[in-house]
Design a protein around this motif. Structure first.
Motif, PDB file in Angstrom:
ATOM      1  N   PRO A  28      35.106   4.479  20.789  1.00  0.00           N
ATOM      2  CA  PRO A  28      35.476   5.729  21.465  1.00  0.00           C
ATOM      3  C   PRO A  28      34.325   6.733  21.406  1.00  0.00           C
ATOM      4  CG  PRO A  28      36.439   5.681  19.286  1.00  0.00           C
ATOM      5  CD  PRO A  28      35.738   4.360  19.454  1.00  0.00           C
TER       6      PRO A  28
ATOM      7  N   SER B  48      38.748  11.217  25.975  1.00  0.00           N
ATOM      8  CA  SER B  48      40.168  10.891  26.070  1.00  0.00           C
ATOM      9  C   SER B  48      40.901  11.395  24.838  1.00  0.00           C
ATOM     10  CB  SER B  48      40.365   9.380  26.242  1.00  0.00           C
ATOM     11  OG  SER B  48      39.794   8.931  27.455  1.00  0.00           O
TER      12      SER B  48
ATOM     13  N   ALA C 128      37.144   4.213  25.112  1.00  0.00           N
ATOM     14  CA  ALA C 128      37.705   5.474  25.611  1.00  0.00           C
ATOM     15  C   ALA C 128      36.629   6.550  25.586  1.00  0.00           C
ATOM     16  CB  ALA C 128      38.894   5.895  24.769  1.00  0.00           C
ATOM     17  N   LYS C 129      36.522   7.274  26.673  1.00  0.00           N
ATOM     18  CA  LYS C 129      35.550   8.363  26.789  1.00  0.00           C
ATOM     19  C   LYS C 129      36.272   9.630  27.229  1.00  0.00           C
ATOM     20  CE  LYS C 129      31.624   5.357  27.972  1.00  0.00           C
ATOM     21  NZ  LYS C 129      32.374   4.093  27.740  1.00  0.00           N
TER      22      LYS C 129
ATOM     23  N   SER D 218      44.942  10.267  28.628  1.00  0.00           N
ATOM     24  CA  SER D 218      45.780  10.805  27.572  1.00  0.00           C
ATOM     25  C   SER D 218      46.889   9.803  27.274  1.00  0.00           C
ATOM     26  CB  SER D 218      46.386  12.159  27.990  1.00  0.00           C
ATOM     27  OG  SER D 218      47.282  12.635  27.017  1.00  0.00           O
TER      28      SER D 218
ATOM     29  N   ASN E 114      38.817  10.129  30.531  1.00  0.00           N
ATOM     30  CA  ASN E 114      39.707  11.282  30.673  1.00  0.00           C
ATOM     31  C   ASN E 114      41.166  10.834  30.726  1.00  0.00           C
ATOM     32  OD1 ASN E 114      40.354  14.014  30.885  1.00  0.00           O
ATOM     33  ND2 ASN E 114      40.320  13.971  33.125  1.00  0.00           N
TER      34      ASN E 114
ATOM     35  N   ASN F  16      33.652  11.561  17.435  1.00  0.00           N
ATOM     36  CA  ASN F  16      35.031  11.829  17.814  1.00  0.00           C
ATOM     37  C   ASN F  16      35.673  12.757  16.789  1.00  0.00           C
ATOM     38  OD1 ASN F  16      35.387   9.509  20.012  1.00  0.00           O
ATOM     39  ND2 ASN F  16      34.400   8.589  18.219  1.00  0.00           N
TER      40      ASN F  16
ATOM     41  N   SER G 245      36.262  11.736  21.924  1.00  0.00           N
ATOM     42  CA  SER G 245      37.714  11.636  22.067  1.00  0.00           C
ATOM     43  C   SER G 245      38.388  12.289  20.862  1.00  0.00           C
ATOM     44  CB  SER G 245      38.158  10.175  22.182  1.00  0.00           C
ATOM     45  OG  SER G 245      37.634   9.585  23.359  1.00  0.00           O
TER      46      SER G 245
END
Length: 356
Positions: free
Chosen positions: A178, A157, A154-155, A134, A132, A206, A181
């Motif tokens: 990722p 995100s 990244a999860k 940014s 989460n 993603n 995301s």
């Protein structure tokens, strides 16, 4: 209470126990106290300014670094296990500046880096193991200012990296594994600035958008896997290039038609009335028609009477206003204002000379 509890099934008992444990732990896990003071370092026209910040397990704190017209600034920020933190770095119209940001195992983290008009500078962002998070990095009119962004594991995100009119400023973005995301990578009007995008993992998990708009011939676009470009791709030719497809700017629009004078419309209506009267009354209507025609011609031949006296110049017409104000160079110069200083008067006289 014991009787009601006895009626619950085994699965329901487990659910109630887990729900109670979550409610008991919620205030402590969502409202971690701030363990670092907020940092605000806004400096105007710094020279050789060095900023190094390293934090371990920061929670609920913010870092803001803003340099206006920096010269030789060196900024380094490192956070390990950040939770609910915010980092903002902005560089405005400077040169020879380096920015490096490292974040590891972050949760609910916001990172914003912005360069505006930076020259001979560089930016590097490395984020690993975030949930989460940014990350927003934007670069306006960079010159010789490359950017490199790496984001791993990244999860849920968000990643945004953009350049607007970069010159000799390559952009390289890499993401590894990722999941769920959103990724946005874009270049607008790059000049000798390549864009390299690499995704190692399942792209279908993603939402990815990569675009390069109005690039010149020295700005390569390299994507692994293939760039998810839109279906309609357009090629741009710059005005002045030797290409046969170069598009010249459109001609200026024609001037609007002059509106007809109201008195002429009235003459037409009078003529229509008199013509109908001529049919009814014979010669009497014909005499009235001739009188009205004579009167209309007399007014149309002297249009200056309705516009006389404009800026003190007699005989000034609407036609003259579209060409030479006042009808002559001398009259135009006399109409220039003198109460705003000699510079304004000279500009006005220069315009009169061009139009008269």
């Amino acid at each position: 209470m014991l009787v009601r509890q006895a009626k619950l099934s085994g699965g329901m008992k487990v659910f109630v126990q887990v729900a109670c444990m979550i409610l008991m732990a919620l205030p402590t896990c969502t409202c971690l106290p701030q363990n670092y003071d907020d940092i605000d370092m806004s400096i105007d026209q710094p020279k050789g300014e060095s900023v190094s910040i390293s934090q371990s397990n920061p929670s609920s704190n913010a870092i803001h670094i803003g340099h206006n017209n920096p010269d030789g600034s060196d900024i380094s920020i490192s956070q390990t296990n950040p939770y609910n933190t915010s980092v903002h770095i902005s560089m405005n119209v400077g040169k020879d500046t380096k920015v490096k940001v490292e974040m590891t195992e972050g949760v609910n983290v916001q990172l914003h880096v912005s360069f505006n008009g930076m020259t001979n500078s560089e930016c590097e962002i490395m984020v690993a193991g975030c949930f989460n998070c940014s990350v927003h990095a934007s670069f306006q009119n960079p010159v010789n200012t490359p950017v490199k962004v790496t984001m791993d594991d990244a999860k849920v995100s968000f990643l945004h990296v953009s350049q607007n009119i970069p010159t000799s400023s390559d952009m390289e973005v890499t993401m590894n594994n990722p999941v769920n995301s959103q990724i946005h990578i874009s270049q607008a009007v790059p000049r000798s600035s390549s864009l390299t995008w690499m995704l190692n993992g399942d792209a279908d998990k993603n939402q990815v958008h990569v675009s390069q708009n109005a690039a010149d011939g020295n700005s390569d676009l390299n994507c692994t896997p293939d760039c998810p470009q839109p279906e309609n791709e357009y090629s741009y030719d710059y005005y002045g290039d030797e290409s046969s497809n170069a598009v010249e700017p459109p001609p200026p629009p024609p001037p609007p038609p002059k509106p007809q004078r109201k008195q002429q419309n009235n003459n037409n209506r009078n003529n229509q009335r008199n013509n109908s009267g001529n049919r009814r009354n014979g010669n009497n209507g014909g005499r009235n028609n001739n009188k009205n025609k004579a009167g209309g011609q007399g007014r149309s031949e002297n249009p200056k009477s309705s516009n006389s006296g404009f800026q003190g110049q007699k005989g000034f017409t609407t036609k003259d206003a579209q060409g030479c104000p006042g009808g002559s160079l001398e009259a135009c110069n006399q109409g220039c204002p003198t109460n705003y200083g000699s510079r304004v008067t000279q500009v006005c006289q220069t315009v009169c000379k061009k139009r008269c």
